[in-house]
Design an enzyme around this catalytic site. Structure first.
Site, PDB file in Angstrom:
ATOM      1  N   HIS A 214     -21.202 -65.450 -18.916  1.00 37.23           N
ATOM      2  CA  HIS A 214     -22.103 -64.485 -19.534  1.00 37.23           C
ATOM      3  C   HIS A 214     -22.499 -64.910 -20.944  1.00 37.23           C
ATOM      4  O   HIS A 214     -23.680 -64.879 -21.320  1.00 37.23           O
ATOM      5  CB  HIS A 214     -21.463 -63.094 -19.558  1.00 37.23           C
ATOM      6  CG  HIS A 214     -22.377 -62.004 -20.025  1.00 37.23           C
ATOM      7  ND1 HIS A 214     -22.700 -61.820 -21.351  1.00 37.23           N
ATOM      8  CD2 HIS A 214     -23.042 -61.040 -19.340  1.00 37.23           C
ATOM      9  CE1 HIS A 214     -23.526 -60.782 -21.464  1.00 37.23           C
ATOM     10  NE2 HIS A 214     -23.745 -60.302 -20.254  1.00 37.23           N
ATOM     11  N   ASP A 215     -21.516 -65.287 -21.746  1.00 34.95           N
ATOM     12  CA  ASP A 215     -21.778 -65.697 -23.127  1.00 34.95           C
ATOM     13  C   ASP A 215     -21.737 -67.208 -23.294  1.00 34.95           C
ATOM     14  O   ASP A 215     -21.607 -67.709 -24.410  1.00 34.95           O
ATOM     15  CB  ASP A 215     -20.766 -65.033 -24.071  1.00 34.95           C
ATOM     16  CG  ASP A 215     -20.967 -63.530 -24.163  1.00 34.95           C
ATOM     17  OD1 ASP A 215     -21.978 -63.026 -23.631  1.00 34.95           O
ATOM     18  OD2 ASP A 215     -20.114 -62.859 -24.764  1.00 34.95           O
ATOM     19  N   SER A 216     -21.814 -67.924 -22.181  1.00 36.52           N
ATOM     20  CA  SER A 216     -21.825 -69.390 -22.231  1.00 36.52           C
ATOM     21  C   SER A 216     -22.874 -69.886 -21.244  1.00 36.52           C
ATOM     22  O   SER A 216     -24.036 -69.558 -21.365  1.00 36.52           O
ATOM     23  CB  SER A 216     -20.425 -69.944 -21.932  1.00 36.52           C
ATOM     24  OG  SER A 216     -19.949 -69.473 -20.675  1.00 36.52           O
TER      25      SER A 216
END
Length: 416
Positions: A214-216
């Site tokens: 999600h954040d990568s």
């Protein structure tokens, strides 16, 4: 501040004190620290034989289009060891309604990633499992303590754990029960349960916001998945009669069909299906239906009712899956309901009523609590359809589906 009553239970001759747990969206740091020191995980064990598998492991990654995930070398290598489900679909956007659907058989109109607490009269897969005392558990990476109900953790800075990726924490029927609440645990407990051979028969595994992509990105999540599963696949206790599903909550691109990269691994994958692909139409709701068919459990009477079963499991039960023409299917929105922000769906205050009568794909009727709670009400939607649609909004309408029964009779329909 609202807290749930402390309880005491007996397990294996040991008295375990259950610490109070907070349902606050942002509990204080002092409260979190106190719970970290006092709340103990609960790891029930069961051995209920299934028709095709004895354990199911559900692992979700985040927001990736099918072709992007398929091109990742780590995921592609893992998929070759099992069965690729090439026609597996998420049910809507954004993330949280998909997680909600995986546990409750419906999105209830949710079109957002807000802080939600679904009322206790909404049944979940936990209620299905409890009908046969099948042990279940969730493992959420970076969860600060068992049953933490906060919106995120830590409460400031970069996201690590988020509530929206935790299916059963959304439901009051789970969180109002202090014992059930402690079955929602972190990765430290996962490895402890693995070592002591007390893993549940159903588990939902959510990596942190970096490891799930999600954040990568898919490079990070693919590498994490490969490293996480490679060692586990060598563990006989973990893999024996186990079906492991790796999937994604949704595609990253909202304008395309919500077909997500998904594959099955583990000792329960039939030998003749390893290294192949299955083009059968599936959704997140197919997982609930297949769990019910495998263990002889009832249906929630929602979108799990008409969902296709895993193909080889359907053959064992005699159920005939539907072929779905996906050329006009997108699955990018959800039907109206009380959890809508009027964004991807329409807000409506009433809770959709499930089916209380009829036959579902799993073949075991409808959960008695559902029938009792919703009796005398007409089902809000056509929950016998193999995919969700809503005539009022026009969501997923005009899609054809058909099947040929074993007696040669052809059944077909169009979502209207």
């Amino acid at each position: 501040m609202f807290t749930k009553q402390s309880l005491v239970t007996l397990l294996g001759g040991l008295s375990l004190a259950l610490a109070q747990t907070s349902s606050e969206e942002y509990p204080s740091l002092a409260e979190i620290a106190a719970k970290q020191a006092s709340v103990q995980p609960f790891s029930p064990v069961s051995n209920v034989a299934g028709l095709s598998f004895d354990r199911f492991v559900n692992i979700w990654l985040e927001n990736t289009d099918f072709d992007v995930a398929a091109a990742n070398t780590h995921l592609a290598e893992l998929a070759k060891k099992g069965l690729l489900l090439s026609n597996f679909w998420a049910v809507t956007h954004p993330s949280e309604p998909n997680y909600c659907a995986s546990a409750g058989g419906d999105t209830f109109g949710m079109d957002n990633d807000d802080f939600h607490q679904l009322p206790s009269n909404i049944s979940t897969i936990a209620d299905l499992f409890d009908t046969k005392k099948i042990a279940w558990g969730e493992y959420q990476e970076a969860l600060p303590y068992p049953g933490y109900q906060g919106y995120r953790y830590p409460e400031s800075g970069d996201n690590v754990y988020v509530r929206k990726h935790n299916p059963l924490i959304l439901f009051d029927s789970v969180t109002n029960d202090a014992t059930r609440l402690r079955q929602i645990k972190n990765f430290t407990t996962f490895y402890e349960d693995l070592e002591h051979e007390r893993l549940p028969q159903y588990m939902f595994i959510t990596p942190n916001m970096t490891n799930d992509g999600h954040d990568s990105n898919i490079t990070v999540s693919g590498a994490w998945t490969y490293n996480f599963l490679s060692e586990l696949l060598e563990n006989d206790y973990f893999t024996k009669d186990t079906l492991i599903m790796l999937t994604f909550d949704e595609t990253d691109t909202y304008e395309i069909g919500n077909n997500v990269f998904t594959f099955l691994l583990g000792g329960a994958v039939p030998d003749d299906l390893r290294g192949t692909k299955d083009d059968t139409f599936y959704t997140h709701y197919s997982v609930i239906a297949s769990l019910s068919a495998n263990w002889g459990l009832p249906s929630l009477g929602r979108w799990d009712c008409g969902a296709n079963l895993f193909s080889w499991l359907a053959e064992k039960t005699g159920y005939v899956n539907y072929d779905v023409d996906t050329s006009n299917l997108y699955m990018n929105q959800t039907h109206w309901g009380p959890l809508s922000d009027d964004d991807y769906s329409e807000y409506y205050a009433g809770w959709p009523a499930p089916l209380t009568e009829g036959t579902c794909s799993s073949g075991n009727g409808i959960l008695s609590a559902v029938k009792k709670t919703w009796k005398d009400l007409t089902a809000t939607f056509n929950y016998t359809s193999p995919f969700p649609y809503d005539s009022r909004s026009g969501n997923n309408v005009g899609v054809k589906y058909s099947r040929t029964l074993k007696n040669g009779k052809v059944e077909s329909g169009v979502s209207r």
